[in-house]
Design a protein around this motif. Structure first.
Motif, PDB file in Angstrom:
ATOM      1  N   ILE A   1       7.968   9.404  -4.348  1.00 51.80           N
ATOM      2  CA  ILE A   1       7.655   8.150  -5.046  1.00 51.80           C
ATOM      3  C   ILE A   1       7.078   7.123  -4.079  1.00 51.80           C
ATOM      4  N   ALA A   2       7.049   7.444  -2.790  1.00 54.90           N
ATOM      5  CA  ALA A   2       6.516   6.511  -1.799  1.00 54.90           C
ATOM      6  C   ALA A   2       5.022   6.327  -1.988  1.00 54.90           C
ATOM      7  N   GLY A   3       4.530   5.144  -1.652  1.00 54.61           N
ATOM      8  CA  GLY A   3       3.100   4.876  -1.731  1.00 54.61           C
ATOM      9  C   GLY A   3       2.603   4.713  -3.154  1.00 54.61           C
ATOM     10  N   SER A   4       1.317   4.941  -3.328  1.00 51.81           N
ATOM     11  CA  SER A   4       0.706   4.703  -4.641  1.00 51.81           C
ATOM     12  C   SER A   4       1.064   5.779  -5.652  1.00 51.81           C
ATOM     13  N   GLY A   5       1.192   7.025  -5.202  1.00 50.84           N
ATOM     14  CA  GLY A   5       1.464   8.142  -6.111  1.00 50.84           C
ATOM     15  C   GLY A   5       0.219   8.928  -6.467  1.00 50.84           C
ATOM     16  N   ILE A   6      -0.962   8.360  -6.207  1.00 49.02           N
ATOM     17  CA  ILE A   6      -2.203   9.062  -6.540  1.00 49.02           C
ATOM     18  C   ILE A   6      -2.384  10.318  -5.695  1.00 49.02           C
ATOM     19  N   PRO A   7      -2.123  10.289  -4.370  1.00 44.46           N
ATOM     20  CA  PRO A   7      -2.232  11.537  -3.602  1.00 44.46           C
ATOM     21  C   PRO A   7      -1.288  12.621  -4.118  1.00 44.46           C
TER      22      PRO A   7
ATOM     23  N   ALA B   1      11.746   1.543  -8.667  1.00 40.84           N
ATOM     24  CA  ALA B   1      11.332   1.128  -7.328  1.00 40.84           C
ATOM     25  C   ALA B   1      10.018   0.357  -7.360  1.00 40.84           C
ATOM     26  N   GLY B   2       9.098   0.764  -8.249  1.00 40.61           N
ATOM     27  CA  GLY B   2       7.820   0.072  -8.356  1.00 40.61           C
ATOM     28  C   GLY B   2       7.977  -1.357  -8.831  1.00 40.61           C
ATOM     29  N   ILE B   3       8.813  -1.570  -9.815  1.00 37.69           N
ATOM     30  CA  ILE B   3       9.047  -2.931 -10.316  1.00 37.69           C
ATOM     31  C   ILE B   3       9.660  -3.800  -9.232  1.00 37.69           C
ATOM     32  N   LEU B   4      10.650  -3.261  -8.518  1.00 39.72           N
ATOM     33  CA  LEU B   4      11.318  -4.035  -7.474  1.00 39.72           C
ATOM     34  C   LEU B   4      10.372  -4.366  -6.323  1.00 39.72           C
ATOM     35  N   ALA B   5       9.575  -3.386  -5.882  1.00 41.77           N
ATOM     36  CA  ALA B   5       8.698  -3.599  -4.724  1.00 41.77           C
ATOM     37  C   ALA B   5       7.491  -4.464  -5.069  1.00 41.77           C
ATOM     38  N   ILE B   6       6.765  -4.089  -6.108  1.00 41.83           N
ATOM     39  CA  ILE B   6       5.556  -4.829  -6.479  1.00 41.83           C
ATOM     40  C   ILE B   6       5.922  -6.195  -7.046  1.00 41.83           C
ATOM     41  N   GLY B   7       6.982  -6.230  -7.845  1.00 39.30           N
ATOM     42  CA  GLY B   7       7.399  -7.489  -8.474  1.00 39.30           C
ATOM     43  C   GLY B   7       7.944  -8.505  -7.505  1.00 39.30           C
ATOM     44  N   SER B   8       8.284  -8.094  -6.269  1.00 43.63           N
ATOM     45  CA  SER B   8       8.815  -9.033  -5.284  1.00 43.63           C
ATOM     46  C   SER B   8       7.723  -9.868  -4.629  1.00 43.63           C
TER      47      SER B   8
ATOM     48  N   SER C   1      -1.607  -6.558   3.265  1.00 44.21           N
ATOM     49  CA  SER C   1      -1.768  -5.343   2.462  1.00 44.21           C
ATOM     50  C   SER C   1      -1.446  -4.117   3.305  1.00 44.21           C
ATOM     51  N   MET C   2      -1.903  -4.125   4.557  1.00 47.37           N
ATOM     52  CA  MET C   2      -1.620  -3.014   5.461  1.00 47.37           C
ATOM     53  C   MET C   2      -0.120  -2.925   5.756  1.00 47.37           C
ATOM     54  N   ILE C   3       0.504  -4.075   5.965  1.00 52.07           N
ATOM     55  CA  ILE C   3       1.949  -4.100   6.232  1.00 52.07           C
ATOM     56  C   ILE C   3       2.707  -3.578   5.008  1.00 52.07           C
ATOM     57  N   SER C   4       2.281  -3.985   3.827  1.00 54.93           N
ATOM     58  CA  SER C   4       2.965  -3.583   2.595  1.00 54.93           C
ATOM     59  C   SER C   4       2.820  -2.094   2.336  1.00 54.93           C
ATOM     60  N   TYR C   5       1.585  -1.605   2.368  1.00 55.82           N
ATOM     61  CA  TYR C   5       1.359  -0.194   2.025  1.00 55.82           C
ATOM     62  C   TYR C   5       1.806   0.743   3.142  1.00 55.82           C
ATOM     63  N   GLY C   6       1.598   0.340   4.384  1.00 52.17           N
ATOM     64  CA  GLY C   6       1.964   1.186   5.502  1.00 52.17           C
ATOM     65  C   GLY C   6       3.445   1.482   5.569  1.00 52.17           C
ATOM     66  N   SER C   7       4.259   0.617   4.966  1.00 50.49           N
ATOM     67  CA  SER C   7       5.711   0.811   4.981  1.00 50.49           C
ATOM     68  C   SER C   7       6.156   1.980   4.123  1.00 50.49           C
ATOM     69  N   GLY C   8       5.298   2.419   3.193  1.00 49.14           N
ATOM     70  CA  GLY C   8       5.673   3.503   2.291  1.00 49.14           C
ATOM     71  C   GLY C   8       6.375   3.040   1.035  1.00 49.14           C
ATOM     72  N   LEU C   9       6.443   1.734   0.803  1.00 58.27           N
ATOM     73  CA  LEU C   9       7.044   1.242  -0.437  1.00 58.27           C
ATOM     74  C   LEU C   9       6.226   1.703  -1.643  1.00 58.27           C
ATOM     75  N   PRO C  10       6.871   1.958  -2.774  1.00 57.30           N
ATOM     76  CA  PRO C  10       6.134   2.373  -3.976  1.00 57.30           C
ATOM     77  C   PRO C  10       5.211   1.257  -4.467  1.00 57.30           C
TER      78      PRO C  10
END
Length: 509
Positions: A83-89, A113-120, A316-325
């Motif tokens: 579930i880490a990252g975008s999910g497209i890969p 996890a997506g609601i919690l991470a993106i919604g924050s 954006s790099m900090i957010s996505y690079g962390s592996g958050l959904p």
């Protein structure tokens, strides 16, 4: 005397019906997902504004909430790393038979996890998770009604397309994204199910969120032909910036290794860093669609635009690079709009462009930047047309997107989701390498398979072609059968060899 009999061919009808079912379920799931994120972002912006107005004691509560969010998401990612990252890969890996996922585990964990991470307020997009949620729904439907492997992949693709359609109210872009970026083949079975699902999912999303396009920036002036020289420069610059984005994003995942934290805990870093950002620039939180909409009313000066790009690019790099959904789709479009506006402002300063065309440069910038990074120009053009709600800019969108795409291609830049999938597969533990799987490989024009007899193809060891599909016909793979563009071949091979086999069969002549 022989009597002619008539019967209905319901194969395609069942594809549409099953695709529509996936679209209904995906439309509901993604609409709830999207609404939850929007309400959460609104709450966080209000909270940061409330603190800035003098209620600094609430800052402790905000820190505690983000820590709790980080721990919850970390536990979910630890239990289900896919579930880490975008999910497209991950979806692309499923359709290439390189990943085998548990749909229910993905569905509920990615949703929460997506609601919690993106919604924050992190600078992540909802579209990637929406695509993975839709794919999980499609897989669940396929396993429930017990269809064969090919039909299962069709429903996963339908779910992925439906997820993007519901996330952005862009049904045609949803279909094109699956065909161009995820499935890499224009299969009738795939596009029929994907179109049915996308239309239904978009209808449900429209009922919930209304008919206004997601990025309705208002009326766009028509760009005169005399300005196409400036559009050429725009495409060249955005292509280079897109290549820079690709390299930086891939590097950002490696940088987190320096923290020596367990991978699933990396999300705590952006969740703490987002707090000062929220206090300083609460309007800049989230994927960025609000910033694009604001450009429709007023395009800021070049200094402000540069500051916005710098902050959003880094975070954006900090957010996505962390592996958050969370995805990069919407953040890419936002950066594209801001970069397009910056380039337009430079042209205005030199007196080459009227300020009235700045919004055009922002809109075209979205398409070109995404076309460069994702190397999916058709998706980029259709997506922006649907999201902006304007069909009068097809030519400049296509022109600049093509130029940006060619720049990245000349720099040997790979599609970002393909690169992320390769990185994901490299990090996967090599379990079950001897398991046999069936690959579905299209015969494409210009590849080693085109117009070749099966016996003349250099098959890798332990690989066996089991069937060739040509339109509605299923052909036996006899040695003298000549493969034609548009055919689909089914190859039985070891999972460990699947990537090598697929690459060899799609090799250009």
């Amino acid at each position: 005397m022989q009597k002619n009999t008539f019967h209905f061919n319901t194969n395609r009808l069942m594809v549409i019906i099953n695709g529509a079912l996936v679209g209904v379920l995906t439309g509901i799931v993604v609409s709830v997902f999207r609404m939850s994120i929007e309400h959460s972002l609104s709450w966080w912006r209000d909270m940061y504004t409330y603190i800035k107005n003098g209620h600094w004691s609430m800052l402790v509560l905000v820190v505690l909430i983000n820590l709790v969010i980080g721990v919850i998401v970390a536990l979910l990612v630890k239990k289900e790393p896919n579930i880490a990252g975008s999910g497209i890969p991950q979806v692309e890996g499923q359709l290439m038979d390189q990943l085998h996922l548990n749909c229910f585990s993905i569905l509920w964990r990615k949703f929460v996890a997506g609601i919690l991470a993106i919604g924050s307020g992190l600078m992540l997009g909802r579209e990637g998770p929406s695509i993975q949620l839709g794919a999980a729904v499609g897989q669940g439907v396929a396993e429930t009604i017990k269809v064969d492997h090919s039909q299962k992949k069709s429903l996963i693709a339908a779910g992925a397309a439906s997820g993007l359609a519901a996330a952005f109210n862009a049904p045609l872009a949803g279909v094109m994204f699956v065909l161009e970026e995820i499935y890499h083949s224009f299969s009738p079975v795939i596009w029929l199910g994907a179109l049915a699902g996308s239309v239904i999912a978009d209808a449900i999303s429209t009922i919930v969120f209304g008919q206004t396009p997601v990025l309705a920036v208002g009326q766009l002036p028509i760009i005169p032909v005399r300005l196409y020289g400036l559009l050429l420069i725009l495409g060249l610059v955005l292509g280079l910036l897109g290549f820079l984005y690709q390299k930086t994003l891939l590097a950002s995942q490696k940088i987190y290794q320096w923290t020596h934290l367990p991978k699933y805990l990396n999300g705590l870093i952006p969740l703490m860093l987002v707090i000062p950002l929220g206090l300083f620039w609460s309007d800049g939180l989230g994927g960025g669609n609000n910033l694009v909409l604001a450009l429709g009313h007023h395009v800021p000066g070049i200094k402000i635009l540069l500051a916005m790009v710098l902050v959003r690019f880094i975070f954006s790099m900090i957010s996505y690079g962390s592996g958050l959904p969370g995805g990069i789709f919407l953040p890419i479009l936002t950066l594209g709009a801001l970069n397009g506006a910056i380039i337009g402002q430079i042209f205005v300063i030199f007196g080459w462009l009227s300020a009235s065309y700045l919004i055009d440069f922002a809109v075209i910038g979205m398409a070109a930047y995404f076309a460069a990074i994702g190397k999916a120009p058709f998706t980029a053009i259709i997506l922006i047309i649907e999201m902006v709600g304007s069909v009068t800019h097809v030519l400049p969108l296509a022109f600049v997107s093509l130029v940006a795409y060619l720049v990245v291609d000349l720099c040997n830049g790979a599609p970002i989701y393909e690169s992320l999938l390769n990185r994901l597969l490299q990090n996967q533990e090599e379990d079950g390498d001897q398991q046999l799987i069936t690959l579905e490989v299209p015969v494409l024009a210009g590849t080693v398979l085109e117009d070749r007899e099966i016996r003349d193809i250099d098959w890798l060891s332990q690989s066996l072609i089991t069937m060739v599909k040509r339109g509605n016909q299923s052909l036996l793979p006899a040695g003298d059968l000549i493969l034609r563009p548009g055919d689909i071949i089914y190859v039985r091979t070891a999972q460990a060899e699947s990537k090598k086999v697929r690459a060899s069969l799609l090799l250009k002549m």
